[in-house]
Structures are given as C-alpha cells and as structure tokens.
Design an enzyme around this catalytic site. Structure first.
Site, PDB file in Angstrom:
ATOM      1  N   ASN A   9      15.568  26.318  65.163  1.00  0.00           N
ATOM      2  CA  ASN A   9      14.842  27.943  64.484  1.00  0.00           C
ATOM      3  C   ASN A   9      13.583  27.410  65.050  1.00  0.00           C
ATOM      4  OD1 ASN A   9      13.756  30.147  63.784  1.00  0.00           O
ATOM      5  ND2 ASN A   9      13.633  30.372  61.804  1.00  0.00           N
ATOM      6  N   LYS A  11      11.282  30.120  65.737  1.00  0.00           N
ATOM      7  CA  LYS A  11      10.933  31.790  65.818  1.00  0.00           C
ATOM      8  C   LYS A  11      10.000  31.738  66.393  1.00  0.00           C
ATOM      9  CE  LYS A  11      10.302  29.001  60.653  1.00  0.00           C
ATOM     10  NZ  LYS A  11      10.292  28.931  59.823  1.00  0.00           N
ATOM     11  N   HIS A  94      16.537  35.409  57.152  1.00  0.00           N
ATOM     12  CA  HIS A  94      15.683  34.183  57.062  1.00  0.00           C
ATOM     13  C   HIS A  94      14.557  35.179  55.805  1.00  0.00           C
ATOM     14  CE1 HIS A  94      12.298  31.477  57.465  1.00  0.00           C
ATOM     15  NE2 HIS A  94      13.756  31.016  58.996  1.00  0.00           N
ATOM     16  N   GLU A  96      11.610  34.705  56.166  1.00  0.00           N
ATOM     17  CA  GLU A  96      10.404  35.866  56.302  1.00  0.00           C
ATOM     18  C   GLU A  96      10.682  36.667  56.876  1.00  0.00           C
ATOM     19  OE1 GLU A  96       9.551  32.577  59.792  1.00  0.00           O
ATOM     20  OE2 GLU A  96       9.297  31.003  58.234  1.00  0.00           O
ATOM     21  N   GLU A 166      18.139  28.033  52.077  1.00  0.00           N
ATOM     22  CA  GLU A 166      16.939  27.645  52.393  1.00  0.00           C
ATOM     23  C   GLU A 166      15.943  27.441  51.023  1.00  0.00           C
ATOM     24  OE1 GLU A 166      16.542  27.197  57.089  1.00  0.00           O
ATOM     25  OE2 GLU A 166      15.762  29.506  56.746  1.00  0.00           O
ATOM     26  N   GLY A 172       8.277  24.948  55.612  1.00  0.00           N
ATOM     27  CA  GLY A 172       7.286  25.767  56.576  1.00  0.00           C
ATOM     28  C   GLY A 172       5.777  24.777  55.794  1.00  0.00           C
ATOM     29  N   SER A 211      11.975  22.074  55.758  1.00  0.00           N
ATOM     30  CA  SER A 211      10.833  21.151  56.129  1.00  0.00           C
ATOM     31  C   SER A 211      11.834  19.709  56.248  1.00  0.00           C
ATOM     32  CB  SER A 211       9.660  20.640  54.670  1.00  0.00           C
ATOM     33  OG  SER A 211       8.753  21.896  55.211  1.00  0.00           O
ATOM     34  N   GLY A 233       9.964  23.818  61.672  1.00  0.00           N
ATOM     35  CA  GLY A 233       9.231  23.004  62.909  1.00  0.00           C
ATOM     36  C   GLY A 233       9.939  22.019  63.853  1.00  0.00           C
TER      37      GLY A 233
END
Ligand code: PEP
Length: 248
Positions: A9, A11, A94, A96, A166, A172, A211, A233
């Site tokens: 992902n 982002k 997600h 976010e 998740e 993150g 992570s 990330g």
C-alpha cells in the site's frame, strides 16, 4: 492450502520517477517469489503501473473507490474506472479512511459490495485502536466490522474477498503486533467466518498489516492463520518489499 499474498500500500507516496524505479526494482527481484504480489498505487499512477507490469506476475490494486458507478461525484473514482486501468484489487476500509475520512462500517460494507459488483477483489481492512485493545474490545470491534459486510453481502461474498487484519496502533508506528497477538486475532476472524461457513473460512486469505518489515515478516507469516501481509512503509523500497515477498 492457502496461497501467501503480499500487497504493498503505497498510500499517497509516488512520482512518475519513483514509480518506475520501484516497479523495475521489484520486477528485477521476482525470481524465486512464490507469493502472489499486489501493488496498490495512488489513482494517477494506475496507468503507469499497468504498463510497467504488463506480462508480469505482479498485480495491481487501487486504494479506494466510490460506491457509485458513474455520475455527478466530482473528484471521485468509480470501480469501473479502476478496472479500466488494469487493477484487479482495491483496498477498502483502511483505518486511515475510517478515521480521517469518516468511513463508517456501513460505508465500508457498501464499498466492499461496489468493488465485488465491478469484478474487483476487495482487500478489506479491519482492526482495533489502541484504546479498544486496552479496554479488551479487540474482538468486539473486529467482529462488528466484519459482520457489517457479512450482513450486507452474505458469507459467500468472502469467496472473493481478501481480509487484512491491521491493528490501528501498529500502522506506521513501528509497533508491530507480536506473532502471538496477530495469530490470536486471525484465528478469531477465521472462527467468525466459520460460524457461517467452515469451507469459506478455510479458504479466505487473512493478511496481517501494521509495521511488517523485512525483519519480522517471516515470523508473522509462519503463523498458521496469517496468509501474508499488507505493507505500507516497507513497500516503498524494492529491496525491503521483495524480502517480505520472499518470506512467504
Ligand atoms: C498500511 O498502511 O496498511 C500499513 C500496514 O502501513 P505500515 O506497514 O507502514 O504500518
């Protein structure tokens, strides 16, 4: 036997140059990768990625979609548009999007339906906040998120859904869930699906996200109910991403 799936992902991180470098880097290291590998690009780069990965085993996903098929929804992107650019997958729910854009469990269920109706495979994200975990409500929260989809679409829809567990506190933050913590929730999710259909529960891929990196992926993916990862990330560096892909 479920196949291992690793999805990146990106982002809101990309430029034409970085996309080219990243995809070429991933493609150059795909020998020996037996996992299914998906990259979820921001909308403007779907076309570029579609071209770069054509005739390869890499698969393309988007990160969001609108529930409508077309019309006066300025700034939105429809499921068919995503398909038109060669994507087979789309991230739905997600954390976010749930927290920053107010996507309720109802909207997430409707987006999951819109994706399936268009022939896309939703990567359906579920997970609890730190507060919810600390108050002992992880299973209640995850069950509520999943039940909204089961109630709208029926358990059969999970034949075409990939779940990503998740934990919000792990996304993150560098705070990965331990293999024991993650496996416990994955087992709970599989049990919840099994309450409606044992065979669908056994077939549904459940990825871990939060992570995950080159150093911890192998241990997490070795857990019996963890079928791969959704990677933020660490998906932005070809070398790290490939190591995770090879961990499966
Ligand atoms: C994510 O955004 O889905 C994610 C898992 O991010 P990260 O790997 O950076 O925690």
């Amino acid at each position: 036997m479920r196949k291992t799936i690793v999805a990146g992902n990106w982002k809101m991180n990309a430029s034409k140059e970085s996309v080219k470098t990243l995809i070429e880097g991933i493609l150059s290291g795909m020998n020996g990768v037996s996992s299914e590998v998906i990259v979820c690009a921001p909308f403007p780069y779907l076309s570029q990625v579609e071209t770069l990965i054509s005739n390869t085993s890499l698969m393309l996903g988007a990160q969001n979609l609108n529930v409508n098929t077309k019309g006066a929804f300025t700034g939105e992107v429809s499921p068919d548009m995503i398909k038109d650019f060669g994507a087979q997958h789309v991230i739905v729910g997600h954390s976010e999007r749930r927290s920053l854009y107010g996507e309720s469990i109802t909207i997430v269920a409707e987006k999951t339906k819109a994706a399936i109706d268009a022939g896309l495979i939703p990567l359906l994200c579920v997970g609890e906040s730190l507060e919810e975990r600390d108050s002992g409500n992880t299973e209640v929260v995850v069950a509520e998120q999943l039940n909204a989809v089961i109630n709208l679409l029926g358990i059969e829809a999970f034949e075409g859904i990939i779940i990503a567990y998740e934990p919000v506190w792990a996304i993150g933050t560098g705070l990965t869930a331990s293999p024991e913590q993650a496996q416990a929730v994955h087992l709970f999710i599989r049990g919840l699906l099994a309450d409606s259909s044992e065979s669908i529960a056994q077939k549904t891929p459940i990825l871990y996200g939060g992570s995950m990196n080159a150093g911890n992926a192998a241990e997490l993916i070795s857990c019996s109910d963890i079928d791969g990862g959704l990677i933020g990330g660490a998906a932005l560096k070809a070398e790290d991403f490939l190591q995770i892909c090879k961990a499966g």
